[in-house]
Design a protein around this motif. Sequence first.
Motif, short mmCIF file in Angstrom:
data_model
loop_
_atom_site.label_atom_id
_atom_site.label_comp_id
_atom_site.label_asym_id
_atom_site.label_seq_id
_atom_site.Cartn_x
_atom_site.Cartn_y
_atom_site.Cartn_z
N PHE A 26 -7.16 4.14 -1.59
CA PHE A 26 -7.01 3.25 -0.44
C PHE A 26 -5.55 2.85 -0.37
CE2 PHE A 26 -7.06 -0.54 2.15
CZ PHE A 26 -7.99 -0.20 3.13
N ALA A 107 -10.10 -3.70 3.41
CA ALA A 107 -9.32 -3.61 4.65
C ALA A 107 -9.03 -4.96 5.30
CB ALA A 107 -10.03 -2.69 5.65
N GLY A 175 -12.18 -6.08 9.21
CA GLY A 175 -12.08 -5.76 7.79
C GLY A 175 -12.80 -6.76 6.91
N LEU A 189 -14.02 3.82 7.38
CA LEU A 189 -13.10 2.71 7.15
C LEU A 189 -11.67 3.19 7.01
CD1 LEU A 189 -12.80 -0.38 6.54
CD2 LEU A 189 -12.92 0.23 4.12
N HIS A 193 -8.89 1.98 9.56
CA HIS A 193 -7.74 1.24 9.02
C HIS A 193 -6.44 1.93 9.41
CE1 HIS A 193 -6.15 -1.83 6.40
NE2 HIS A 193 -5.55 -0.95 5.63
N CYS A 198 -2.31 0.69 9.64
CA CYS A 198 -2.18 0.20 8.26
C CYS A 198 -2.01 1.32 7.24
CB CYS A 198 -3.40 -0.65 7.91
SG CYS A 198 -3.52 -2.17 8.88
#
Length: 313
Positions: A26, A107, A175, A189, A193, A198
């Motif tokens: 992530f 997130a 998020g 996700l 995101h 992001c």
Amino acid sequence: MDRFGGVLVAAGKSSRMVDFKPLLPFGNSTIALHIVRLLKYLGVSPIVVVTGYKAKELEEHLKDEKLLFVRNENYETTDMFTSVTIGIREIADLCDRVMIMPIDVPAILPETIKNEMNIDAPMIRTVCNKNPGHPIIIRSDIALEICKYNGDGGLRGAMENSSFPLTEMEVDDAGVYRDVDTKEEYHDLINWHYARGCGHSIYPKIKVVLKGNESFFGPGVCTLLEYIDQTGSIQQACSMMNMSYSKGRKMLKGLEKEIGYSVVERWAGGVGGGGATVTAQGKALISNYTQFLDEVDEVTQEIFKKYFGKGLE
């Protein structure tokens, strides 16, 4: 100024995900590291991580982050609220307010948490599009009272049945409730995101080709052979790959020249029309190559974790 402590719940088994959620990529690191570093950036300290399933692996992964660890040894037979109470009792005396969140909601925007920290209320939770979210912030003395709850509904039930008021902070940040219980939710996700600017998760991508005098076998040729095997036709296989027939024939000719034997048997048209079939040697080549790729990918992931598992820095 109030001191905020954090409880990160990471004891669950990730049964629907299969993969171990805290260590999934992530941002430029992992879900666990991303959340830990976000809370540290916002001044949350101390932070306790409640572990259970694969506890040693997660604790090793986070060992340099100056965290507290406490285990829910009964994670297989208890619910998330049990892990929450274990974490609260570990740090309630070390802070004025306790911030609680599961490890699988990575997130949340920093400004969302920062704005929530600025609200002076006994209990606060975020809400987005009528969906209750995270993090949850509770005054430390009230958090200890919450731990005594033995009714239904877990932490949510404990807060909603508490004698203390629950403040809901409306946010424009989905998020706060988007978690990653399944692979589909995780990939959704990541893409969502990324779409909001992001960044995307980082992962290795390796292309493996076999080479003799020239490079002769890679993902493209392998797929071509698989389609020929499925359709019984070189022309149809090329069409499925949006490739010209002449290019497909050239790829097969180059492959057979390098290895010295035929991988496709062809026959001319007649009453039943022409066709092609992949030879036993060709099928063995496909099988060995795909298994080889699987093992290369597995080793690559381990090497990637070694050098980039904690970020690109």
